[in-house]
Design a protein around this motif. Structure first.
Motif, PDB file in Angstrom:
ATOM      1  N   GLY A  31      28.641  72.743  75.888  1.00 37.22           N
ATOM      2  CA  GLY A  31      29.564  71.712  76.375  1.00 37.22           C
ATOM      3  C   GLY A  31      30.769  71.630  75.463  1.00 37.22           C
ATOM      4  O   GLY A  31      30.622  71.667  74.247  1.00 37.22           O
ATOM      5  N   TYR A  32      31.935  71.552  76.046  1.00 34.73           N
ATOM      6  CA  TYR A  32      33.164  71.542  75.249  1.00 34.73           C
ATOM      7  C   TYR A  32      33.995  70.333  75.659  1.00 34.73           C
ATOM      8  O   TYR A  32      34.377  70.204  76.816  1.00 34.73           O
ATOM      9  CB  TYR A  32      33.940  72.841  75.512  1.00 34.73           C
ATOM     10  CG  TYR A  32      35.120  73.105  74.580  1.00 34.73           C
ATOM     11  CD1 TYR A  32      35.441  72.266  73.522  1.00 34.73           C
ATOM     12  CD2 TYR A  32      35.925  74.225  74.774  1.00 34.73           C
ATOM     13  CE1 TYR A  32      36.519  72.543  72.684  1.00 34.73           C
ATOM     14  CE2 TYR A  32      37.004  74.506  73.942  1.00 34.73           C
ATOM     15  CZ  TYR A  32      37.294  73.657  72.895  1.00 34.73           C
ATOM     16  OH  TYR A  32      38.357  73.931  72.075  1.00 34.73           O
ATOM     17  N   MET A  33      34.227  69.453  74.712  1.00 38.83           N
ATOM     18  CA  MET A  33      35.120  68.323  74.977  1.00 38.83           C
ATOM     19  C   MET A  33      36.461  68.647  74.337  1.00 38.83           C
ATOM     20  O   MET A  33      36.595  68.669  73.120  1.00 38.83           O
ATOM     21  CB  MET A  33      34.538  67.036  74.394  1.00 38.83           C
ATOM     22  CG  MET A  33      35.437  65.842  74.645  1.00 38.83           C
ATOM     23  SD  MET A  33      34.749  64.363  73.891  1.00 38.83           S
ATOM     24  CE  MET A  33      36.196  63.302  73.953  1.00 38.83           C
ATOM     25  N   LEU A  34      37.431  68.947  75.196  1.00 37.48           N
ATOM     26  CA  LEU A  34      38.753  69.354  74.721  1.00 37.48           C
ATOM     27  C   LEU A  34      39.519  68.148  74.181  1.00 37.48           C
ATOM     28  O   LEU A  34      39.164  67.007  74.447  1.00 37.48           O
ATOM     29  CB  LEU A  34      39.542  69.971  75.879  1.00 37.48           C
ATOM     30  CG  LEU A  34      38.920  71.216  76.506  1.00 37.48           C
ATOM     31  CD1 LEU A  34      39.533  71.481  77.873  1.00 37.48           C
ATOM     32  CD2 LEU A  34      39.123  72.417  75.603  1.00 37.48           C
ATOM     33  N   GLN A  35      40.592  68.454  73.456  1.00 40.49           N
ATOM     34  CA  GLN A  35      41.394  67.374  72.882  1.00 40.49           C
ATOM     35  C   GLN A  35      42.040  66.507  73.973  1.00 40.49           C
ATOM     36  O   GLN A  35      42.084  65.299  73.861  1.00 40.49           O
ATOM     37  CB  GLN A  35      42.458  67.971  71.980  1.00 40.49           C
ATOM     38  CG  GLN A  35      42.479  67.292  70.637  1.00 40.49           C
ATOM     39  CD  GLN A  35      43.317  68.084  69.639  1.00 40.49           C
ATOM     40  OE1 GLN A  35      43.497  69.284  69.755  1.00 40.49           O
ATOM     41  NE2 GLN A  35      43.825  67.387  68.673  1.00 40.49           N
ATOM     42  N   GLN A  36      42.570  67.167  75.005  1.00 41.79           N
ATOM     43  CA  GLN A  36      43.061  66.382  76.141  1.00 41.79           C
ATOM     44  C   GLN A  36      41.898  66.155  77.094  1.00 41.79           C
ATOM     45  O   GLN A  36      41.019  66.993  77.188  1.00 41.79           O
ATOM     46  CB  GLN A  36      44.177  67.131  76.876  1.00 41.79           C
ATOM     47  CG  GLN A  36      45.555  66.888  76.276  1.00 41.79           C
ATOM     48  CD  GLN A  36      46.057  68.123  75.569  1.00 41.79           C
ATOM     49  OE1 GLN A  36      45.823  69.230  76.037  1.00 41.79           O
ATOM     50  NE2 GLN A  36      46.728  67.949  74.447  1.00 41.79           N
ATOM     51  N   ASP A  37      41.915  65.024  77.813  1.00 42.60           N
ATOM     52  CA  ASP A  37      40.711  64.706  78.580  1.00 42.60           C
ATOM     53  C   ASP A  37      40.564  65.480  79.893  1.00 42.60           C
ATOM     54  O   ASP A  37      39.474  65.684  80.358  1.00 42.60           O
ATOM     55  CB  ASP A  37      40.585  63.191  78.789  1.00 42.60           C
ATOM     56  CG  ASP A  37      41.780  62.582  79.490  1.00 42.60           C
ATOM     57  OD1 ASP A  37      42.121  63.055  80.594  1.00 42.60           O
ATOM     58  OD2 ASP A  37      42.369  61.627  78.948  1.00 42.60           O
ATOM     59  N   TYR A  38      41.667  65.938  80.487  1.00 38.97           N
ATOM     60  CA  TYR A  38      41.606  66.673  81.748  1.00 38.97           C
ATOM     61  C   TYR A  38      40.708  66.037  82.801  1.00 38.97           C
ATOM     62  O   TYR A  38      39.924  66.716  83.453  1.00 38.97           O
ATOM     63  CB  TYR A  38      41.159  68.130  81.525  1.00 38.97           C
ATOM     64  CG  TYR A  38      42.136  68.923  80.700  1.00 38.97           C
ATOM     65  CD1 TYR A  38      43.375  69.293  81.224  1.00 38.97           C
ATOM     66  CD2 TYR A  38      41.839  69.275  79.390  1.00 38.97           C
ATOM     67  CE1 TYR A  38      44.286  69.986  80.449  1.00 38.97           C
ATOM     68  CE2 TYR A  38      42.759  69.977  78.619  1.00 38.97           C
ATOM     69  CZ  TYR A  38      43.970  70.336  79.158  1.00 38.97           C
ATOM     70  OH  TYR A  38      44.864  71.019  78.390  1.00 38.97           O
ATOM     71  N   LEU A  39      40.807  64.728  82.952  1.00 37.85           N
ATOM     72  CA  LEU A  39      40.063  64.084  84.036  1.00 37.85           C
ATOM     73  C   LEU A  39      40.813  64.353  85.343  1.00 37.85           C
ATOM     74  O   LEU A  39      42.028  64.523  85.350  1.00 37.85           O
ATOM     75  CB  LEU A  39      39.963  62.575  83.785  1.00 37.85           C
ATOM     76  CG  LEU A  39      39.194  62.158  82.533  1.00 37.85           C
ATOM     77  CD1 LEU A  39      39.240  60.649  82.354  1.00 37.85           C
ATOM     78  CD2 LEU A  39      37.756  62.649  82.574  1.00 37.85           C
ATOM     79  N   THR A  66      26.274  66.805  81.316  1.00 31.13           N
ATOM     80  CA  THR A  66      25.810  68.145  81.691  1.00 31.13           C
ATOM     81  C   THR A  66      24.644  68.586  80.800  1.00 31.13           C
ATOM     82  O   THR A  66      24.161  69.706  80.914  1.00 31.13           O
ATOM     83  CB  THR A  66      26.949  69.191  81.604  1.00 31.13           C
ATOM     84  OG1 THR A  66      27.365  69.294  80.235  1.00 31.13           O
ATOM     85  CG2 THR A  66      28.139  68.802  82.467  1.00 31.13           C
ATOM     86  N   ASN A  67      24.228  67.694  79.904  1.00 25.72           N
ATOM     87  CA  ASN A  67      23.087  67.931  79.036  1.00 25.72           C
ATOM     88  C   ASN A  67      23.164  69.245  78.254  1.00 25.72           C
ATOM     89  O   ASN A  67      22.229  70.057  78.276  1.00 25.72           O
ATOM     90  CB  ASN A  67      21.791  67.871  79.852  1.00 25.72           C
ATOM     91  CG  ASN A  67      20.588  67.634  78.974  1.00 25.72           C
ATOM     92  OD1 ASN A  67      20.726  67.079  77.873  1.00 25.72           O
ATOM     93  ND2 ASN A  67      19.429  68.067  79.421  1.00 25.72           N
ATOM     94  N   PRO A  68      24.262  69.457  77.547  1.00 27.47           N
ATOM     95  CA  PRO A  68      24.408  70.716  76.810  1.00 27.47           C
ATOM     96  C   PRO A  68      23.485  70.776  75.602  1.00 27.47           C
ATOM     97  O   PRO A  68      23.127  69.733  75.039  1.00 27.47           O
ATOM     98  CB  PRO A  68      25.868  70.687  76.349  1.00 27.47           C
ATOM     99  CG  PRO A  68      26.239  69.259  76.308  1.00 27.47           C
ATOM    100  CD  PRO A  68      25.400  68.560  77.331  1.00 27.47           C
ATOM    101  N   THR A  69      23.083  71.983  75.214  1.00 28.19           N
ATOM    102  CA  THR A  69      22.282  72.115  73.995  1.00 28.19           C
ATOM    103  C   THR A  69      23.209  72.283  72.789  1.00 28.19           C
ATOM    104  O   THR A  69      22.853  71.928  71.681  1.00 28.19           O
ATOM    105  CB  THR A  69      21.337  73.322  74.076  1.00 28.19           C
ATOM    106  OG1 THR A  69      22.061  74.402  74.655  1.00 28.19           O
ATOM    107  CG2 THR A  69      20.135  73.013  74.928  1.00 28.19           C
ATOM    108  N   LEU A  70      24.389  72.843  73.023  1.00 25.89           N
ATOM    109  CA  LEU A  70      25.393  72.956  71.968  1.00 25.89           C
ATOM    110  C   LEU A  70      26.645  72.210  72.414  1.00 25.89           C
ATOM    111  O   LEU A  70      27.173  72.477  73.495  1.00 25.89           O
ATOM    112  CB  LEU A  70      25.737  74.432  71.705  1.00 25.89           C
ATOM    113  CG  LEU A  70      26.933  74.697  70.792  1.00 25.89           C
ATOM    114  CD1 LEU A  70      26.712  74.144  69.383  1.00 25.89           C
ATOM    115  CD2 LEU A  70      27.249  76.186  70.720  1.00 25.89           C
ATOM    116  N   MET A  71      27.071  71.273  71.598  1.00 25.36           N
ATOM    117  CA  MET A  71      28.251  70.496  71.948  1.00 25.36           C
ATOM    118  C   MET A  71      29.397  70.780  71.012  1.00 25.36           C
ATOM    119  O   MET A  71      29.242  70.749  69.799  1.00 25.36           O
ATOM    120  CB  MET A  71      27.933  69.016  71.877  1.00 25.36           C
ATOM    121  CG  MET A  71      27.275  68.554  73.145  1.00 25.36           C
ATOM    122  SD  MET A  71      26.668  66.932  72.950  1.00 25.36           S
ATOM    123  CE  MET A  71      25.571  67.250  71.629  1.00 25.36           C
TER     124      MET A  71
END
Ligand code: ADP
Ligand code: ADP
Length: 228
Positions: A79-87, A151-156
């Motif tokens: 799972g990747y949470m980018l700096q911009q939210d991109y909603l 998304t229940n990632p194992t690596l965030m």
């Protein structure tokens, strides 16, 4: 998940007239269930490093493995949470957070409830039927975090996930996210330039040098500090 390893990773961005060396010879092992922060000055290659681990960028040299498998072959859920939210602006908050589950084919009533529980814990339960432009920057950032968690990632991979929050909310969320993910034995890599956040959130802190980013130092954070 299994052990994540970076083997002598370097990255140069090429343009017409010049090459920008962003990262140089990064070798690093991240254990299962570990929380690692990457700290360093602006432009030292932190986002580049996360994008390489996410598989969005190929390094110029070196490679990344997860449990001895090349990143391209891995089935690990990253799972990747980018700096911009991109909603998605035309979708409600609730649709935004369940969309990831739908795309991954993991959507179910239980998965949806899990996502709504996170929304509640992050103080956004009453916002689920609103649209992103009706929320503040800090709220949108929290929605992006929930969308990734859903998304229940194992690596965030988290790129400055709390930068738009006020100080009090930030402290509360650092604690909540850290405690919850620790108890679920998730692996996380957090990019930040906030040393307090790095210490509060992680088992180890990797300090990068100014560009080109190289590993300058690695600090272990004693557990009695990390958990307070
Ligand atoms: P290290 O020196 O960090 O142990 P190596 O570069 O020797 O890492 O490679 C470790 C393993 O990864 C070896 O089995 C090697 O064959 C394999 N490997 C090396 N380069 C690649 C690559 N580009 N893609 C996939 N696997 C690779
Ligand atoms: P950080 O996240 O630590 O601020 P970045 O990974 O965003 O650093 O950038 C590292 C270096 O690479 C910077 O000098 C930046 O200007 C450069 N860079 C980043 N992305 C690109 C790109 N797409 N093309 C060219 N140079 C880039």
């Amino acid at each position: 998940m299994s052990t994540l390893q970076l083997h002598d990773v370097s990255m140069a961005y090429l343009s017409k007239h010049e090459a920008t060396l962003a990262l140089e010879s990064i070798s690093l092992t991240v254990q299962d269930g570990e929380f690692l922060s990457i700290l360093g000055p602006s432009g030292c290659g932190k986002t580049t490093l996360l994008s390489i681990i996410a598989g969005l960028l190929s390094p110029t040299s070196g490679h990344v493995t997860i449990g001895n498998q090349d990143l391209k072959q891995t089935k690990a859920n990253i799972g990747y949470m980018l700096q911009q939210d991109y909603l998605f602006p035309w979708r409600t908050i609730q649709d935004n957070i369940t969309l990831g589950q739908k795309i991954r084919g993991t959507y179910s009533q239980t998965a949806k409830n899990e996502a709504l529980k996170w929304l509640d814990q992050l103080g956004l339960a009453d916002k689920k039927n609103l649209y992103p432009n009706q929320l503040s920057g800090g709220m949108r950032q929290r929605v992006a975090l929930v969308r990734m968690l859903a998304t229940n990632p194992t690596l965030m991979l988290l790129d400055e996930p709390f930068s738009a929050l006020d100080y009090q909310t930030k402290l509360k969320l650092e604690d909540l996210v850290f405690q919850t993910l620790k108890s679920e034995e998730k692996t996380a890599i957090l990019v930040t330039h906030d040393i307090g956040e790095a210490i509060a959130m992680s088992d180890r802190v990797v300090l990068l040098s100014p560009r080109p980013g190289r590993i300058h130092r690695i600090f272990e954070i004693p557990t009695e500090i990390a958990s307070t």
